[in-house]
Design a protein around this motif. Structure first.
Motif, mmCIF file in Angstrom:
data_model
loop_
_atom_site.group_PDB
_atom_site.id
_atom_site.type_symbol
_atom_site.label_atom_id
_atom_site.label_comp_id
_atom_site.label_asym_id
_atom_site.label_seq_id
_atom_site.Cartn_x
_atom_site.Cartn_y
_atom_site.Cartn_z
ATOM 1 N N MET A 1 -12.136 -21.178 46.113
ATOM 2 C CA MET A 1 -13.015 -20.119 46.333
ATOM 3 C C MET A 1 -13.257 -19.479 47.541
ATOM 4 O O MET A 1 -13.735 -20.455 48.846
ATOM 5 C CB MET A 1 -14.725 -20.451 45.208
ATOM 6 N N SER A 3 -13.935 -17.632 51.213
ATOM 7 C CA SER A 3 -15.211 -17.448 51.442
ATOM 8 C C SER A 3 -15.606 -15.799 52.595
ATOM 9 O O SER A 3 -14.188 -15.411 52.743
ATOM 10 C CB SER A 3 -15.713 -18.314 52.476
ATOM 11 N N ARG A 38 -24.637 -15.559 47.774
ATOM 12 C CA ARG A 38 -24.429 -15.956 49.015
ATOM 13 C C ARG A 38 -26.092 -16.489 49.343
ATOM 14 O O ARG A 38 -27.251 -16.419 48.709
ATOM 15 C CB ARG A 38 -24.742 -14.722 50.442
ATOM 16 N N SER A 47 -20.252 -15.256 51.649
ATOM 17 C CA SER A 47 -20.387 -15.066 50.322
ATOM 18 C C SER A 47 -19.040 -15.845 49.927
ATOM 19 O O SER A 47 -17.998 -16.080 50.498
ATOM 20 C CB SER A 47 -20.756 -13.756 50.220
ATOM 21 N N LEU A 48 -19.539 -16.669 48.215
ATOM 22 C CA LEU A 48 -18.159 -17.121 48.149
ATOM 23 C C LEU A 48 -18.292 -15.843 46.485
ATOM 24 O O LEU A 48 -19.266 -15.867 46.009
ATOM 25 C CB LEU A 48 -18.986 -18.349 46.779
#
Length: 68
Positions: A1, A3, A38, A47-48
């Motif tokens: 994932m 960021s 986030r 954030s992801l």
């Protein structure tokens, strides 16, 4: 994932599961097909980003208690 940095253009909202504790909140934003999350107290931390199938797997794992 991956960021990514947070973006002012996104409309962030607090998770309904964050409850009344304002010091421990997760915020989310819908990005078309993707979902970003986030930490509301560390928004500068980025954030992801989750694609739909990854988001579904993540939410299912939380609901099943597989993540803590």
């Amino acid at each position: 994932m991956p960021s990514t940095p947070s973006s002012e253009a996104r409309t962030w909202f607090k998770s309904s599961h964050s409850g009344g504790n304002t010091t421990e909140c997760v915020e989310a934003a819908h990005l078309g097909e993707a979902t970003a999350i986030r930490d509301s107290k560390a928004v500068e931390g980025g954030s992801l980003i989750f694609q739909p199938s990854s988001w579904s797997s993540f939410v299912s794992a939380l609901q099943d208690g597989r993540l803590r």
